[in-house]
Structures are given as structure tokens and as C-alpha cells.
Design a protein around this motif. Sequence first.
Motif, mmCIF file in Angstrom:
data_model
loop_
_atom_site.group_PDB
_atom_site.id
_atom_site.type_symbol
_atom_site.label_atom_id
_atom_site.label_comp_id
_atom_site.label_asym_id
_atom_site.label_seq_id
_atom_site.Cartn_x
_atom_site.Cartn_y
_atom_site.Cartn_z
ATOM 1 N N LYS A 1 0.836 -1.210 0.000
ATOM 2 C CA LYS A 1 0.000 0.000 0.000
ATOM 3 C C LYS A 1 0.871 1.261 0.000
ATOM 4 N N GLU A 2 1.896 1.228 0.851
ATOM 5 C CA GLU A 2 2.781 2.393 0.945
ATOM 6 C C GLU A 2 3.546 2.609 -0.366
ATOM 7 N N LEU A 3 3.990 1.502 -0.966
ATOM 8 C CA LEU A 3 4.700 1.635 -2.243
ATOM 9 C C LEU A 3 3.757 2.152 -3.333
ATOM 10 N N ASP A 4 2.516 1.739 -3.242
ATOM 11 C CA ASP A 4 1.521 2.194 -4.201
ATOM 12 C C ASP A 4 1.333 3.710 -4.089
ATOM 13 N N THR A 5 1.151 4.180 -2.835
ATOM 14 C CA THR A 5 0.924 5.610 -2.610
ATOM 15 C C THR A 5 2.149 6.445 -2.970
ATOM 16 N N ASN A 6 3.311 6.016 -2.485
ATOM 17 C CA ASN A 6 4.502 6.863 -2.571
ATOM 18 C C ASN A 6 5.345 6.639 -3.814
ATOM 19 N N CYS A 7 5.015 5.586 -4.576
ATOM 20 C CA CYS A 7 5.826 5.320 -5.758
ATOM 21 C C CYS A 7 4.971 5.026 -6.992
ATOM 22 N N LEU A 8 4.225 3.906 -6.961
ATOM 23 C CA LEU A 8 3.517 3.473 -8.179
ATOM 24 C C LEU A 8 2.559 4.539 -8.700
ATOM 25 N N SER A 9 1.829 5.196 -7.785
ATOM 26 C CA SER A 9 0.857 6.208 -8.224
ATOM 27 C C SER A 9 1.584 7.355 -8.937
ATOM 28 N N ILE A 10 2.802 7.645 -8.476
ATOM 29 C CA ILE A 10 3.576 8.728 -9.097
ATOM 30 C C ILE A 10 4.072 8.296 -10.484
ATOM 31 N N LEU A 11 4.606 7.070 -10.551
ATOM 32 C CA LEU A 11 5.113 6.579 -11.839
ATOM 33 C C LEU A 11 3.998 6.541 -12.877
ATOM 34 N N SER A 12 2.820 6.144 -12.447
ATOM 35 C CA SER A 12 1.685 6.084 -13.368
ATOM 36 C C SER A 12 1.318 7.476 -13.876
ATOM 37 N N LEU A 13 1.243 8.430 -12.936
ATOM 38 C CA LEU A 13 0.898 9.793 -13.333
ATOM 39 C C LEU A 13 1.963 10.372 -14.272
ATOM 40 N N LEU A 14 3.238 10.103 -13.934
ATOM 41 C CA LEU A 14 4.324 10.646 -14.743
ATOM 42 C C LEU A 14 4.305 10.069 -16.155
ATOM 43 N N THR A 15 3.812 8.848 -16.281
ATOM 44 C CA THR A 15 3.700 8.254 -17.606
ATOM 45 C C THR A 15 2.785 9.108 -18.485
ATOM 46 N N SER A 16 1.639 9.510 -17.916
ATOM 47 C CA SER A 16 0.708 10.358 -18.681
ATOM 48 C C SER A 16 1.286 11.742 -18.915
ATOM 49 N N CYS A 17 1.866 12.320 -17.870
ATOM 50 C CA CYS A 17 2.443 13.682 -17.980
ATOM 51 C C CYS A 17 3.537 13.726 -19.027
ATOM 52 N N ALA A 18 4.430 12.734 -18.961
ATOM 53 C CA ALA A 18 5.595 12.734 -19.857
ATOM 54 C C ALA A 18 5.135 12.724 -21.310
ATOM 55 N N ASN A 19 4.126 11.912 -21.590
ATOM 56 C CA ASN A 19 3.645 11.834 -22.973
ATOM 57 C C ASN A 19 3.036 13.159 -23.414
ATOM 58 N N ILE B 1 11.358 1.399 3.617
ATOM 59 C CA ILE B 1 10.200 1.272 2.722
ATOM 60 C C ILE B 1 9.956 2.627 2.030
ATOM 61 N N TYR B 2 9.958 3.664 2.852
ATOM 62 C CA TYR B 2 9.838 5.020 2.307
ATOM 63 C C TYR B 2 10.999 5.287 1.348
ATOM 64 N N GLY B 3 12.209 4.898 1.775
ATOM 65 C CA GLY B 3 13.405 5.099 0.959
ATOM 66 C C GLY B 3 13.310 4.382 -0.382
ATOM 67 N N THR B 4 12.767 3.175 -0.359
ATOM 68 C CA THR B 4 12.605 2.402 -1.599
ATOM 69 C C THR B 4 11.690 3.147 -2.567
ATOM 70 N N ALA B 5 10.547 3.623 -2.029
ATOM 71 C CA ALA B 5 9.579 4.327 -2.869
ATOM 72 C C ALA B 5 10.210 5.576 -3.476
ATOM 73 N N LYS B 6 10.858 6.382 -2.625
ATOM 74 C CA LYS B 6 11.433 7.639 -3.092
ATOM 75 C C LYS B 6 12.624 7.390 -4.025
ATOM 76 N N GLY B 7 13.416 6.355 -3.703
ATOM 77 C CA GLY B 7 14.551 6.016 -4.550
ATOM 78 C C GLY B 7 14.091 5.618 -5.949
ATOM 79 N N ALA B 8 13.022 4.827 -6.018
ATOM 80 C CA ALA B 8 12.493 4.413 -7.321
ATOM 81 C C ALA B 8 11.990 5.634 -8.099
ATOM 82 N N VAL B 9 11.326 6.547 -7.391
ATOM 83 C CA VAL B 9 10.829 7.762 -8.048
ATOM 84 C C VAL B 9 12.009 8.554 -8.620
ATOM 85 N N SER B 10 13.088 8.684 -7.808
ATOM 86 C CA SER B 10 14.254 9.458 -8.266
ATOM 87 C C SER B 10 14.868 8.840 -9.515
ATOM 88 N N ILE B 11 14.970 7.514 -9.547
ATOM 89 C CA ILE B 11 15.579 6.851 -10.715
ATOM 90 C C ILE B 11 14.677 6.955 -11.941
#
Lengths: 245, 436
Positions: free
Chosen positions: A105-123, A150-160
Motif C-alpha cells: 500500500k505504501e509503495l503504491d501511494t509513494n511510488c507506483l501512483s507517481i510513476l503512473s501519473l508521470l507516464t501520462s504527464c511525460a507523454n 520502505i519510504y526510501g525504496t519508494a522515493k529512490g524508485a521515483v528518483s531513478i
Amino acid sequence: MSKILIIGATSTIAIATARLFASEGNDLYLVARNSEKLDIISTDLKTRGAASVHTKVLDMTDSEQHEDLIKECVDAMTGLDIVLVAHGTLPDQSDCQQSWDKTYKELDTNCLSILSLLTSCANYFEHERNGTIAVISSVAGDRGRQSNYIYGTAKGAVSIFMQGLRNRLHDSNVQVLTIKPGFVDTPMTKEFPKGPLWAKPETIAQGIIRAIKKKKEVVYLPWFWRFIMLVIMHIPEFIFKKLKL
Amino acid sequence: MSDSRYRSWGGYPRAEHEIHKLHWLTDSWPNYLNKPLLPFGNGRSYGDSCLNNDGILLDARGLDHFIHFDTESGILRCEAGVLLSEILELIVPKGWFLPVTPGTRFITVGGAIANDVHGKNHHRNGTFGRFVNQFELQRSDGTRLVCSPPENQEMYEATIGGLGLTGVILWAELRLQKIHTPHMNVESIRFSNLDEFFELSEESNDLFEYTVAWIDCLAKGDALGRGFFIRANHATELSSDPPRSPGRKPGFPVELPFSLLNSYTLKAFNLLYYNKQFLRRWQGTQHYEPFFYPLDGINHWNRMYGKAGFLQYQCVIPHEHGKEAVRNILNEISRARSGSFLSVLKVFGDISSPGMLSFPEPGITLALDFPNRYKKTFELLDNLDILLKNAGGRLYPAKDARMSADNFKHFYPNWEKFSQYIDPHFSSSFWRRVTV
């Protein structure tokens, strides 16, 4: 004047940044989960000088909505120049260690939801060949620590992810800004004892605006975190693993 | 939690609190069954009226959202945690100003109402509360009351100057004052004794919107009460060389273990300050910030007094005994070989204050501050109280940390009537002290 989309608009850093955007007379489109809080923020920003303020109630983990969100936002403001992604939570590390469901759930909120949004934004921005994507990541994403990984994983993935996006969108003239705040005194961190390293949300907000205007790529806020993280990143792993961090 | 944010400005007394931060008008309050509650704004009250030892502080600074600003009529509605400085940033560029402002802009709207603050234009505009059209008050039982002169009038009058005891002010609507420029036409005139001060006051109050005087409290004999008289109006036209806001501020980053103020530095400061102006009369244009808020230019100037803190003493004395009482008070301070760093004198106007416990009344107000030397300082202030009481004057609760319960009840005979409007779960260190 810019047309600005702010995700997680009721977070303290987002509010402080939105106020600066508002006082410059920009158009704002705010997204958050709580409609009452959105109303309070919206009237505040209009009073402070925003040219227009649009709001949308949305839980960002509902990634099926992201494509439509960008469309609605572009329609409402007749364009889009800047996206600021500021939503997130601070997971309880020990709870997450006991439960994969919570971790997911935390990864979804802090990482996956961002990656998904960025996919649309980037395009969208790639097509427009213009724009700014600014995302609040964290110094916690620079290196994994037992107290907060866990927080670090989410934020680290976002940064990469942002790093890759920056590389991809360079030729399309799109700014991709990774914001890495250190300790910030907000309701999210209310349980922590505060010391001299803690910054006010207003300071972070000014740093965000400055970084956007100066077309920066990665910014540590306040500035001294760049040096703190430089040291932390260079501690050899065989020593780092023994530290109680 | 002994967070340094939750202290009073004088640094005396200290208190232990449980803190509950309010960020949204929709926030619920903590379970308060066994501890008293008190709203906290920005901690600029000097004594213990903003403290609630062993109780809960509801930190309302986070209620900092604007609600509406009508740039045509000058009506502003905002939440109670908004600072006056934030209001000024919004309204001054649009040609509006606060109708009343105290000597610091770092106070919340809620605090300005709860202390019914006054400023250098009291003789023209009266107190802050007079410009509050309405506000919403939340009580501990969950009820919310919109209070204005026609609606819930008694609760309106109890809350203005009510020291935060009647509930939490959620938002307020203020009437602003029109200005043409952010600048002030200022005159500063040196006067050599108290009689000259009263003459200057008399001649200035009709012509100048703002009047105040700084006095050299170390001067004795013929020079007793010498100082500077400062009077000003808002500039109506921009000057060719407009003064600017001073920008970045120096300050005291940490608390000092000792006080920088002793008899030598005090003497040096007062002497230098009195002689800083070569001419008897200086005239010029100033930006509104250094004019209204000279001390805001030094962050945390209160830390200059060190760990023990300092005590403010602000009183008002009716005209009848005013001159004589001010003279007696200054003599008593000088006799005690004590001195005040900044001593401020002003004549209040006749406009009555709207609050049941409001401090200002027609007469002369004198504000002094003393480094806290415990017994020595307390004895001196007790002696001043006797002089004050005999002259029919009273003290300002927002600045007090030590007046006796008997004196408070004597100064504010309305206190019992006011008590009926206190929220049953609210209290403060000040209130417990002055109502024992």
C-alpha cells in the motif's frame, strides 16, 4: 503566467509552494483526496492572487484516472506548463516489516501512483515539446537505512524513474526536476523531535520555485543536504551496514 | 514538550504543555477531559496569558488561510492563525492597511482580538476589536458561534480582550483602512522633560494619526522624562526617492546564558539614543515597516535578556492623575537604581474599547521593560503597583506575569461578569493566578 497542476495539494509543502505560485497570479489546478480541505485551500489561493483555481477530488492510487486527469486539467486551464507532484505518506517502518499488504500500500501511494501519473504527464509534455515536471522525492531515497527503507525504496524508485525521464525528455525541451527535501516540519513528521537540521515548509517552497525558474535537474532542500548526503553516500557498505541509522 | 515555540515573549515564567496543532477549520480537538485548554497564536504575549501550565495548548497558528479580500470595500476575512505580517503583504500593494497595529506584526489575528491590541493611533482609531465585524468562535462542547455586535453580542464583547478563555476563534472579518502609499511622513522631536511631552501630545493628536514617545528612563531631576516624540501620517504621494523595506534581518539565533542588559549597557544605550538625533526636530519619509515595527527588524530580540527573561510593565493612568503618576513611577524606578531599556509613553484617546476586559481607557499609557532580577525586580514592580492603584490606573494583562489577584480584580471589576462567558474547559496560567 503559468498553468500549474499540483498533486497532493493539501500537503504542507504543496500549500506553501502554491501560495507563492498564487501571489504571482498563475492558474492553478489542485488535486487531493479531501474536498473540504481543497475548498479551504482554493479560497486561500484565490485571495492571494491566483488567476484561477480549479479543484479535483481524487485518490492518486486510482491510476486508471490519471490519463483523464491530465485531459481534464488541460481542458480546464486551456493548457499545462508545470506539474508539481507532492502527495505522499510517511510509512510506519516496523508495521511494514510485519505486513506485505501494508508495504505494498505504501509503495503504491509513494511510488507506483507517481510513476503512473508521470507516464501520462511525460507523454503530454513530450508532445507539447515544453513544460516542467517537478516531483517531491526525498533524501531518504538516496540510501537504504533500517529505520526507513520502505519510504526510501519508494522515493529512490521515483528518483531513478525521474532520471530516466530527464534523459528521455531532454530533446523535447521538458524540465524534469527531482526535489529532495531533508527534514521538514510538517504534520507528516509531527512525531519527531525537532532539531537544527529541520526546515520550515516555506523555505522548501522557495527552494522549489527557485529550482523551477533556474531549470535545475536535482535539488536538495535546504542546500546543505547535498553535502550531508554526499558523506552518507560515500560510507562503505561494510561500515554502513553496522550503523544504527 | 518544552519546545521553545511555546514560551511567552518575556521568557518568564516557563510552563510545561501538551501541544495540539490545529491546521484546518474542520480539525477535531483532543480529548480534554482532565486538562484545561488554551488557544496559542504566535507567543508574543509577554507574560503568562498565553501559557497554560500542565494543560493543553491548541496551537492555532496553522489556521492560516485567507477566506476573502474585497479590494473595493477593504473587508478582509481570514482564519485566526494568520499573522498581521501576512495580511500586510497581501493588502499594502492593494492600497490598504491595518486600522490598528501594535509594535510587532508577528502576532496572529486571533491574538490581536484576544488581547484587543492597540497602537500609535489609539487617539484616532481606538483598539483592534473595533474593526472586527464578526468572528466565529468554537467552544469545547462543539458548538460554533458567529459573533458580531448584532449577533451573540455578549460573547462578542467577552471574546474581544478575552485572553483566549472563551473558546477558539476560527476566523474573523476585519475592516481595513485605505492608504495611498506604503510610506510614512514622520517627524521626530526631542523634548527635555515630561511637561514638554504633554504639550507635544496636545498639539499633535489632532494633526497626526500616529503619536508615540520614547523616554530616557535614566534621566533625573529637571530632565526627568526627556525623550523623543514621534508623530506621523501615511504619505499620500510617492516621494521621488521612495524608502524601501529593510529586507533580511539580523537576530539572536540562540538564547544567551546571561543578560546583555546591565546598568552600564542600559546607560550607554539611553544616552546614545537620546543624543542620536543632532537636530531637535527631524522630518522625513520612512517605509511603514521600520516606522511601525522597529524591533521586528531584530529576530528574537527578547533573547538579549538571557535565560531569566524580562518583565514588561504597561499601565494606563487616567488624565486626572496622569502627569503626577508618571513622574512618581519614573522617580521610583530611578530610586531603585533600576532602568528600562525601552520606555514608551503615549496618550490614549477617548474612544471606548469594545471588550469586557479590554485594557485601554482614556489616559496616559507607559510601557517599560526590566530584565528579570527576580526578587529585586518583583519588589520594584509591586511598589509601582501601589502608585498605579492610587492614581486609578491599571495594568495590561497581555504584558503581565506577576500582578496580584487582588490588584487584577481591582483593575478589572468586570472580571466576574466576564467569567460567565469563559469556556468551562478553558483556562490559562494567567487566569488561575489572578483569580485565586
